[in-house]
Scaffold this active site. Structure first.
Site, PDB file in Angstrom:
ATOM      1  N   GLY A  64       0.790  -1.237  -0.055  1.00 65.13           N
ATOM      2  CA  GLY A  64       0.098  -0.116   0.061  1.00 65.13           C
ATOM      3  C   GLY A  64       0.809   1.205  -0.145  1.00 65.13           C
ATOM      4  N   PRO A  77       4.587  -5.205  -0.833  1.00 72.89           N
ATOM      5  CA  PRO A  77       4.645  -4.109  -1.628  1.00 72.89           C
ATOM      6  C   PRO A  77       4.239  -4.263  -3.161  1.00 72.89           C
ATOM      7  CG  PRO A  77       6.800  -4.533  -1.164  1.00 72.89           C
ATOM      8  CD  PRO A  77       5.774  -5.335  -0.347  1.00 72.89           C
ATOM      9  N   ARG A 104      -6.762   3.464 -15.389  1.00 71.98           N
ATOM     10  CA  ARG A 104      -6.840   4.051 -13.959  1.00 71.98           C
ATOM     11  C   ARG A 104      -7.610   5.634 -13.776  1.00 71.98           C
ATOM     12  NH1 ARG A 104      -3.129   5.449 -11.190  1.00 71.98           N
ATOM     13  NH2 ARG A 104      -3.912   4.375  -9.308  1.00 71.98           N
ATOM     14  N   CYS A 140     -13.998   4.083 -28.225  1.00 66.83           N
ATOM     15  CA  CYS A 140     -15.339   4.615 -28.577  1.00 66.83           C
ATOM     16  C   CYS A 140     -16.066   4.531 -27.514  1.00 66.83           C
ATOM     17  CB  CYS A 140     -15.950   3.624 -29.618  1.00 66.83           C
ATOM     18  SG  CYS A 140     -15.433   3.974 -31.010  1.00 66.83           S
TER      19      CYS A 140
HETATM   20  N1  LLP Z   1      -1.581  -7.315  -0.542  1.00 61.55           N
HETATM   21  C1  LLP Z   1      -2.855  -7.064  -0.916  1.00 61.55           C
HETATM   22  C2  LLP Z   1      -3.544  -8.180  -0.146  1.00 61.55           C
HETATM   23  C3  LLP Z   1      -3.513  -6.373  -1.957  1.00 61.55           C
HETATM   24  O1  LLP Z   1      -4.720  -6.620  -2.171  1.00 61.55           O
HETATM   25  C4  LLP Z   1      -2.690  -5.314  -2.596  1.00 61.55           C
HETATM   26  C5  LLP Z   1      -3.288  -4.553  -3.482  1.00 61.55           C
HETATM   27  C6  LLP Z   1      -1.228  -5.394  -2.195  1.00 61.55           C
HETATM   28  C7  LLP Z   1      -0.861  -6.250  -1.498  1.00 61.55           C
HETATM   29  C8  LLP Z   1      -0.224  -4.343  -2.925  1.00 61.55           C
HETATM   30  O2  LLP Z   1      -0.637  -2.965  -2.683  1.00 61.55           O
HETATM   31  P1  LLP Z   1       0.174  -1.792  -3.304  1.00 61.55           P
HETATM   32  O3  LLP Z   1       1.573  -1.864  -2.582  1.00 61.55           O
HETATM   33  O4  LLP Z   1       0.479  -2.130  -4.820  1.00 61.55           O
HETATM   34  O5  LLP Z   1      -0.643  -0.746  -3.252  1.00 61.55           O
HETATM   35  N2  LLP Z   1      -5.796  -1.310  -9.371  1.00 61.55           N
HETATM   36  C9  LLP Z   1      -5.399  -0.286  -8.106  1.00 61.55           C
HETATM   37  C10 LLP Z   1      -4.912  -1.060  -6.885  1.00 61.55           C
HETATM   38  C11 LLP Z   1      -5.507  -2.152  -6.325  1.00 61.55           C
HETATM   39  C12 LLP Z   1      -4.806  -2.708  -5.420  1.00 61.55           C
HETATM   40  C13 LLP Z   1      -5.261  -3.903  -4.927  1.00 61.55           C
HETATM   41  N3  LLP Z   1      -4.358  -4.603  -3.887  1.00 61.55           N
HETATM   42  C14 LLP Z   1      -4.704   0.826  -8.705  1.00 61.55           C
HETATM   43  O6  LLP Z   1      -4.457   0.843 -10.142  1.00 61.55           O
HETATM   44  O7  LLP Z   1      -4.510   1.792  -7.956  1.00 61.55           O
END
Ligand code: LLP
Length: 440
Positions: free
Chosen positions: A256, A299, A338, A369
């Site tokens: 996150g 991450p 996005r 489209c």
């Molecule tokens: N662990 C779990 C259980 C998750 O659901 C996620 C992301 C991560 C780790 C990794 O999170 P990150 O470090 O990438 O923030 N499609 C969306 C993001 C969806 C995230 C889903 N889960 C976007 O394009 O912003």
């Protein structure tokens, strides 16, 4: 919170050469566009490795050998990325049989894979067990029973973590906030379901409960979110120890950490955040009188996002007198959904040396489209922008290729990696024939 100092470009692997041309990792984008065509996804391999190493060394400094980094491969999932992950010696978070298959094909040790998702089918469970996926992160009771049943049929004991919903709102945009109680993910502490899950998991003979997992959201800038999460989760670990005499071996805090898409956003300092979290967790564990479990981080975005960018060619420039200017590019929501999904802002930069003495504020749009096929609003570009110019969209390494689609039967762009001034193709450009490949 801890932030790094900001450079002129939103990311320090972006520069302009003597001719004023935009470069990624020192390589001029115009030469790459000429060689591979546009739209084109580019990745800076060294940046990916640098980020993985930053996580690894920060985790080692904070927790010694009791820490694990798992790359959340949903952010960018293809063979070359998993190879890099393997070479860097970290584990991975996988969410589907497609990700498991790709990781396996890259030679990844699947005993270091953590299988997520809120709805694993029996087929998924069998597939993952057969391939020796090390851990299942169990979302709910139905899944718990299904994994126990299939593990028993296969004669194994499956390591699991339970996904817990800590009830933390990370103040991020709603569609990617996953840690609140009202969530499709996990079992909530607040409702007592998390306790029930622990009791059930411990009673099932083909499961080995290793600990707990949570993930409160994505694109999080405030380290306080992680402090609050640690507190809730470690207090839960202590509560379960007291109630059932079960002490968790692992605590996975999810991913996150945010990234900088536009100049006004900060650039979080990974080492600083993990250091803060580590110090706080040690203090808390001592206060609660428990041994600190092995701590995992997952991450995704912060490892790959700023390693990537997309190069487009400008097509139609439509100036609607009294309204606005639309600059169309040869990609769109098919390679970057996005903005359409989350309104996520981006930085766009002309590839050739821009003349910014006369500028225009415009909407950068794709070629689907659909009116919602927008990549950016209120983007300042040179007024001279015209058909044939190259335009780069920065910070597209996470959730772009992995969320791309063939809407309107548009073929997906290729993926090219840059390393030490050299470029190499990792995914070919799709063709119309590829799109029809599975049709009978
Ligand atoms: N662990 C779990 C259980 C998750 O659901 C996620 C992301 C991560 C780790 C990794 O999170 P990150 O470090 O990438 O923030 N499609 C969306 C993001 C969806 C995230 C889903 N889960 C976007 O394009 O912003």
């Amino acid at each position: 919170m801890v932030l790094t100092k900001q450079s002129n470009f939103i990311c320090d692997n972006i520069s302009r050469n003597e001719e004023g041309e935009l470069c990624l990792a020192g390589v001029a984008l115009s030469s790459l566009a000429k060689k591979y065509g546009t739209p084109l996804y580019l990745y800076d391999e060294d940046r990916i490795r640098e980020k993985i190493r930053a996580y690894k060394s920060a985790a080692a400094a904070a927790f010694g050998s009791r820490a694990r980094i798992l790359y959340a491969s949903k952010a960018a999932s293809f063979k070359r990325i998993y190879e890099i992950v393997r070479e860097e010696g970290i584990g991975t978070d996988v969410v589907s049989i497609g990700e498991i298959y790709t990781a396996e094909r890259a030679g990844l040790d699947l005993s270091l894979a953590y299988f997520h998702s809120n709805n694993k089918t029996d087929y998924d469970i069998e597939y993952a067990i057969e391939r020796g996926v090390g851990y299942f992160v169990v979302d709910n009771a139905e899944e718990l029973y299904a994994i126990d049943r299939i593990a028993r049929e296969k004669g194994i004991t499956q390591n699991i973590l339970l996904r817990i919903t800590p009830g933390i709102d990370p103040h991020t945009y709603a569609a990617i906030a996953t840690g609140k109680v009202d969530s499709k993910f996990g079992s909530a502490i607040e409702t007592g379901q998390a306790d029930e899950m622990v009791e059930r998991a411990r009673s099932l003979k083909s499961l080995n409960l290793r600990g707990f997992h949570c993930h409160v959201g994505s694109q999080v800038f405030d380290s306080d979110v992680y402090m609050r999460t640690c507190k809730v989760m470690l207090t839960f670990v202590a509560h379960i120890y007291e109630k059932y005499g079960y002490l968790a071996d692992e605590l996975d805090l999810g991913g996150g950490i945010g990234v900088r898409y536009i100049a006004s956003q900060p650039s979080p300092d990974i080492a600083g955040i993990i250091g803060e979290v580590g110090a706080y967790m040690k203090e808390l564990a001592a206060e609660l009188g428990i041994t600190l479990p092995t701590v995992c981080f997952e991450p995704g975005r912060s490892i790959v996002a700023d390693a990537g960018l997309t190069v487009y060619t400008v097509g139609t420039v439509k100036r609607i007198t009294g309204y606005k200017t639309y600059v169309s590019v040869d990609g769109g929501m098919t390679d970057n959904p996005r903005f359409a999904l989350y309104g996520s802002p981006y930085t766009f930069m002309p590839v050739a040396a821009p003349d910014m003495s006369d500028t225009v504020s415009c909407s950068v749009v794709g070629r689907c489209c659909e009116s919602g096929d927008i990549l950016g609003e209120d983007i300042t570009l040179p007024n001279s922008i015209k058909r044939g110019d190259l335009l780069a969209c920065l910070t597209t390494g996470a959730y772009h290729y992995s969320m791309s689609s063939n809407y309107n039967r548009i073929p997906k762009p290729p993926v090219v990696m840059l390393q030490g001034g050299r470029d190499y193709l990792v995914i070919k450009r799709e063709t119309p024939e590829d799109i029809m490949r599975l049709e009978v």
